[in-house]
Design a protein around this motif. Structure first.
Motif, PDB file in Angstrom:
ATOM      1  N   UNK A   1      58.028 -16.762  14.143  1.00 16.61           N
ATOM      2  CA  UNK A   1      58.895 -17.015  15.285  1.00 16.61           C
ATOM      3  C   UNK A   1      58.241 -16.690  16.627  1.00 16.61           C
ATOM      4  N   UNK A   2      57.247 -15.830  16.632  1.00 15.14           N
ATOM      5  CA  UNK A   2      56.730 -15.313  17.896  1.00 15.14           C
ATOM      6  C   UNK A   2      55.244 -15.512  18.134  1.00 15.14           C
ATOM      7  N   UNK A   3      54.440 -15.520  17.094  1.00 14.48           N
ATOM      8  CA  UNK A   3      52.998 -15.386  17.270  1.00 14.48           C
ATOM      9  C   UNK A   3      52.316 -16.703  17.621  1.00 14.48           C
TER      10      UNK A   3
ATOM     11  N   UNK B   1      42.984 -15.819  25.412  1.00 15.84           N
ATOM     12  CA  UNK B   1      42.716 -15.113  24.156  1.00 15.84           C
ATOM     13  C   UNK B   1      43.119 -13.652  24.300  1.00 15.84           C
ATOM     14  N   UNK B   2      42.829 -13.060  25.452  1.00 14.59           N
ATOM     15  CA  UNK B   2      43.411 -11.770  25.844  1.00 14.59           C
ATOM     16  C   UNK B   2      44.672 -12.122  26.614  1.00 14.59           C
ATOM     17  N   UNK B   3      45.865 -11.869  26.064  1.00 15.86           N
ATOM     18  CA  UNK B   3      47.080 -12.440  26.644  1.00 15.86           C
ATOM     19  C   UNK B   3      47.324 -12.126  28.117  1.00 15.86           C
ATOM     20  N   UNK B   4      46.816 -11.020  28.616  1.00 18.06           N
ATOM     21  CA  UNK B   4      47.065 -10.657  30.006  1.00 18.06           C
ATOM     22  C   UNK B   4      46.113 -11.327  30.982  1.00 18.06           C
TER      23      UNK B   4
ATOM     24  N   UNK C   1      54.797  -4.033  21.742  1.00 12.41           N
ATOM     25  CA  UNK C   1      53.864  -3.331  22.615  1.00 12.41           C
ATOM     26  C   UNK C   1      54.584  -2.264  23.427  1.00 12.41           C
ATOM     27  N   UNK C   2      53.839  -1.216  23.807  1.00 12.92           N
ATOM     28  CA  UNK C   2      54.433  -0.131  24.600  1.00 12.92           C
ATOM     29  C   UNK C   2      53.860  -0.095  26.013  1.00 12.92           C
ATOM     30  N   UNK C   3      53.316  -1.231  26.458  1.00 14.32           N
ATOM     31  CA  UNK C   3      52.805  -1.321  27.819  1.00 14.32           C
ATOM     32  C   UNK C   3      53.529  -2.443  28.548  1.00 14.32           C
ATOM     33  N   UNK C   4      53.269  -2.559  29.835  1.00 12.04           N
ATOM     34  CA  UNK C   4      54.032  -3.443  30.696  1.00 12.04           C
ATOM     35  C   UNK C   4      53.934  -4.902  30.254  1.00 12.04           C
ATOM     36  N   UNK C   5      55.095  -5.532  30.066  1.00 15.87           N
ATOM     37  CA  UNK C   5      55.168  -6.973  29.830  1.00 15.87           C
ATOM     38  C   UNK C   5      55.500  -7.632  31.171  1.00 15.87           C
ATOM     39  N   UNK C   6      54.504  -8.193  31.819  1.00 13.15           N
ATOM     40  CA  UNK C   6      54.620  -8.608  33.219  1.00 13.15           C
ATOM     41  C   UNK C   6      55.072 -10.056  33.371  1.00 13.15           C
ATOM     42  N   UNK C   7      55.089 -10.807  32.290  1.00 12.62           N
ATOM     43  CA  UNK C   7      55.633 -12.163  32.303  1.00 12.62           C
ATOM     44  C   UNK C   7      56.113 -12.462  30.884  1.00 12.62           C
ATOM     45  N   UNK C   8      57.186 -13.234  30.711  1.00 18.09           N
ATOM     46  CA  UNK C   8      57.842 -13.307  29.398  1.00 18.09           C
ATOM     47  C   UNK C   8      56.943 -13.711  28.235  1.00 18.09           C
ATOM     48  N   UNK C   9      56.031 -14.652  28.436  1.00 19.60           N
ATOM     49  CA  UNK C   9      55.262 -15.156  27.302  1.00 19.60           C
ATOM     50  C   UNK C   9      54.398 -14.076  26.657  1.00 19.60           C
ATOM     51  N   UNK C  10      53.927 -13.105  27.445  1.00 22.26           N
ATOM     52  CA  UNK C  10      53.017 -12.117  26.860  1.00 22.26           C
ATOM     53  C   UNK C  10      53.726 -11.191  25.883  1.00 22.26           C
ATOM     54  N   UNK C  11      55.042 -11.018  26.032  1.00 23.69           N
ATOM     55  CA  UNK C  11      55.772 -10.197  25.067  1.00 23.69           C
ATOM     56  C   UNK C  11      55.673 -10.802  23.667  1.00 23.69           C
ATOM     57  N   UNK C  12      55.784 -12.130  23.576  1.00 28.01           N
ATOM     58  CA  UNK C  12      55.643 -12.799  22.281  1.00 28.01           C
ATOM     59  C   UNK C  12      54.194 -12.751  21.799  1.00 28.01           C
TER      60      UNK C  12
END
Length: 291
Positions: free
Chosen positions: A18-20, A58-61, A256-267
């Motif tokens: 669902x997410x990856x 490839x590095x989501x951030x 993740x336990x760090x800042x999710x700065x835009x919605x897509x990176x949380x997934x």
């Protein structure tokens, strides 16, 4: 001692679906024994640029297409889990690293070209950035682990040794990179000497409370699989493996336990980290039999 249940493993699989990202779905399939490494390599190859570096989130951030040093480390960790350091992507990536290495022999944390693309707020750099242990030490450690020979490696290794031997205090990500290098550096006497000297500095960056909030770095972040250097006792590792199983979310993944700065990176980070947590549980024998 807790073991992930069959139902929990199935929930993790649903979370991945669902997410990856595709690459993490294929890594998950490979981890559980049914997937082809060639399919993972094909997707990873799509992240590699003509200059040999990696980009394309490839590095989501780092959302841009342009090559940066840190995505090379991400790519090499994936190649490591596939035991695929004979792939031509490795030589091409090392050729790229030669072109972005600073005068001190290390590659910078991030290059000024990052300014042209959306990225997390911590990806900032001066105009002429120096070499950094993150990611130089981890990349060099992986190349040593797989006995890769390339002209980039000797000066990068010299830079890493010099920076390690000058260090007294460490930040968590730097401590993790240093530890990985020391696990695989070919000069074992020197590695053990520096490990003993820096052991307390490394431990000072570790959160031993499994319930610690914020951007904490836990023992299993430093020891995602059993290693040679005795940083943690078996008791500490067992406690945190139990906690890791308990930290699986109701959706089936690990957040993740760090800042999710835009919605897509949380997934994207959720899928990436869920594969990483499952790999750790497998490395320590905490998946169901056959998992």
């Amino acid at each position: 001692m807790k073991t992930l249940t069959e139902d929990a493993l199935a929930a993790a699989g649903r979370y991945i679906q669902l997410n990856a990202r595709l690459i993490d779905r294929l890594r998950y399939d490979r981890l559980l024994g049914g997937g082809s490494p060639d399919r993972v390599l094909a997707v990873l190859r799509a992240h590699q640029n003509p200059d040999g570096g990696f980009g394309h989130a490839l590095e989501p951030d780092l959302r841009g297409a342009e090559s940066q040093p840190e995505p090379v480390e991400v790519a090499f960790w994936i190649l490591d889990e596939l035991d695929a350091f004979d792939d031509p992507m490795v030589t091409a990536a090392c050729d790229y690293l030669v072109t972005v290495t600073a005068e001190d022999g290390g590659v910078p944390f991030v290059l000024p070209s990052v300014r042209t693309s959306p990225r997390a707020p911590w990806w900032e750099t001066p105009d002429d950035p120096p070499g950094s242990l993150v990611p130089t030490a981890s990349i060099a450690g992986l190349l040593h682990k797989h006995k890769v020979s390339h002209p980039w490696l000797a000066p990068a290794t010299a830079f890493t040794w010099s920076a390690i031997e000058a260090a007294t205090e460490l930040q968590p990500y730097t401590a993790r990179a240093v530890l990985h290098f020391l696990e695989h550096a070919p000069d074992r006497d020197r590695a053990h000497e520096q490990f003993v000297r820096l052991r307390e500095a490394i431990l000072a960056t570790v959160s031993f409370d499994p319930d610690a909030g914020g951007e904490a770095h836990f023992p299993l972040d430093f020891a995602p699989e059993p290693g040679e250097l005795p940083l943690f006792s078996d008791e500490v590792l067992e406690r945190h493996l139990d906690a890791l199983i308990d930290q699986q979310s109701a959706e089936g993944g690990w957040a993740p336990n760090f800042l999710m700065w835009t919605p897509v990176v949380a997934h994207e980070w959720g899928g990436f980290l869920t594969v990483a947590r499952l790999r750790t549980l497998k490395a320590y024998g905490r998946l169901p039999t056959g998992g």
